[in-house]
Enzyme design. Structure first.
Site: not given
Ligand SMILES: *Cc1c(COP(=O)(O)O)cnc(C)c1O
Length: 388
Positions: A175, A200, A103, A51
């Site tokens: 982000d 993603k 998001y 961890r």
């Molecule tokens: C999918 C997404 C998230 C969240 O990510 P997870 O891996 O699904 O927890 C946050 N910000 C954006 C822009 C996203 O497309």
């Protein structure tokens, strides 16, 4: 040539390929150990418990820090785990300013979880500097941006917003999921912290969930490390390995998918059934110039408006190549319908205020042949038009 002068394409390979000193194995070994033997009773080694740190995760964390031009990187179980950890650097009584088009998961975290711990928030249109400047309070500690935003690809000027945040003694968090460090490096424009849903583009194959944080300075990095170890939402080693493998091809994927997305956006603009196309690299798109100053290309995600839910349903019924699902950033093209997916919980008026109309479709362009993809859309549009 120093290591730092390598281009991103080279860094993506060099930072993820770490030949084992003993065996020569080219890939980082997947260290499936929760604990590490200590050789010296008085002085513990670099790793003790996974961890707190794991050699495979270390490679990933160093790779993403290098690609984002940051000082420290951190890997989490999901994007939301990364975002939660980043926002828990705030204290009770602090205030966050977030982009209106944040998001959905981040919206839920801030409005339903963090409020319980006394963290206040306001949503602001971050393209409007005046609105931003007046939104600051005594206790504002963070401005939180997403550029381009989801699903209407709204652009925020990272440099200007960073300056305004810093003038008000606040930090800027960005982000960077939609662009990845291959196309945009928010820390270079003044942001203090970057978060990613590694699920993603970084992973790229719709196979794992992952999240990442990169901090610009060591001090914020120490805070994030403390929280990562305290809350424990770290990424497992097998998924670290898969994410490292994804990063190796990130450069070519982003380049190819962006080219295809631009070609598709240009084609979509000429179709009479399409009411509007949202893509940052189109000259007609608001925010186009700002985006070009801070990013290399428009990325692989675009949205377009077909005028009605009925048209979207017919498109989804007829289309052959893209998968109809949530998520984005994979080798396969993905079509999503925000009103029933990411923004299902928002009432219709609120959706419309954000441009998320009943005819809006988001398309994450994958690696299929772009001519096939255009042909597929063309055939689906013909089916819709038959009934007009
Ligand atoms: C999918 C997404 C998230 C969240 O990510 P997870 O891996 O699904 O927890 C946050 N910000 C954006 C822009 C996203 O497309």
């Amino acid at each position: 040539m120093t290591k730092n002068s390598f281009s991103d394409m080279t860094k993506a390979i060099k930072s993820t390929t770490k030949p084992n000193k003993e065996t020569g194995a080219v890939n980082p070994s997947v260290e499936m150990s929760s604990t590490f033997e200590q050789k010296d009773f008085d002085n513990f080694g670099k790793w003790d418990y996974s961890r707190s740190g794991n050699p495979t995760r270390d490679v990933l964390e160093e790779s993403i820090a290098e690609l984002e031009n940051g000082s420290r990187g951190f890997a989490f179980a999901t994007g939301m785990a990364a975002i939660s950890t980043a926002l828990l650097t705030l204290n009770q009584g602090d205030h966050i300013i977030l982009t209106e088009n944040v998001y959905g998961g981040t919206f839920r975290l801030v409005t339903q979880v963090l409020v319980k711990y006394g963290i206040e928030y306001d949503f602001v249109n971050l393209s409007d500097n005046k609105a931003l400047k007046t939104a600051f309070k005594e206790n504002t500690k963070v401005v939180y941006a997403e550029t381009p935003s989801n699903p209407t690809l709204q652009i925020t000027n990272i440099k200007e917003v960073a300056e305004i945040a810093h003038q008000n003694n606040a930090k800027l968090f960005v982000d960077n999921t939609f662009m990845t460090p291959m196309l945009q490096k928010p820390l270079d424009f003044g942001a203090d912290l970057v978060v990613h849903s590694g699920t993603k583009f970084l992973a790229g194959h719709s196979d794992i969930l992952a999240g990442l944080i990169v901090t610009k300075d060591e001090k914020l990095g120490d805070q994030v490390y403390f929280l990562q170890n305290s809350m424990g939402a770290t990424l497992g080693v097998s998924d670290c390995f898969l994410l490292l493998r994804g990063i190796k091809t990130l450069g070519v994927r982003m380049e190819k998918e962006s080219q295809s997305a631009l070609q598709l956006a240009n084609w979509l603009e000429k179709q009479s059934i399409v009411k509007k196309v949202y893509y940052p690299e189109l000259n007609s798109f608001e925010g186009h110039n700002i985006h070009n100053q801070q990013a290399k290309s428009g990325g692989a995600v675009l949205s377009f408006d077909l005028g009605s839910e009925d048209h979207v349903r017919k498109l989804v019924d007829n289309i052959k190549i893209p998968i109809f699902s949530v998520s984005l950033g994979a080798v396969e093209s993905i079509i999503s319908y925000p009103p029933k997916m990411s923004h299902a919980e928002m009432d219709r008026n609120e959706r419309y205020e954000r441009g998320i109309t009943d005819g809006l479709i988001r398309l994450s362009v994958g690696l299929e042949d772009i001519d096939d993809l255009i042909e597929d859309l063309k055939n689906s549009f013909t089916e819709i038009e038959k009934d007009l």
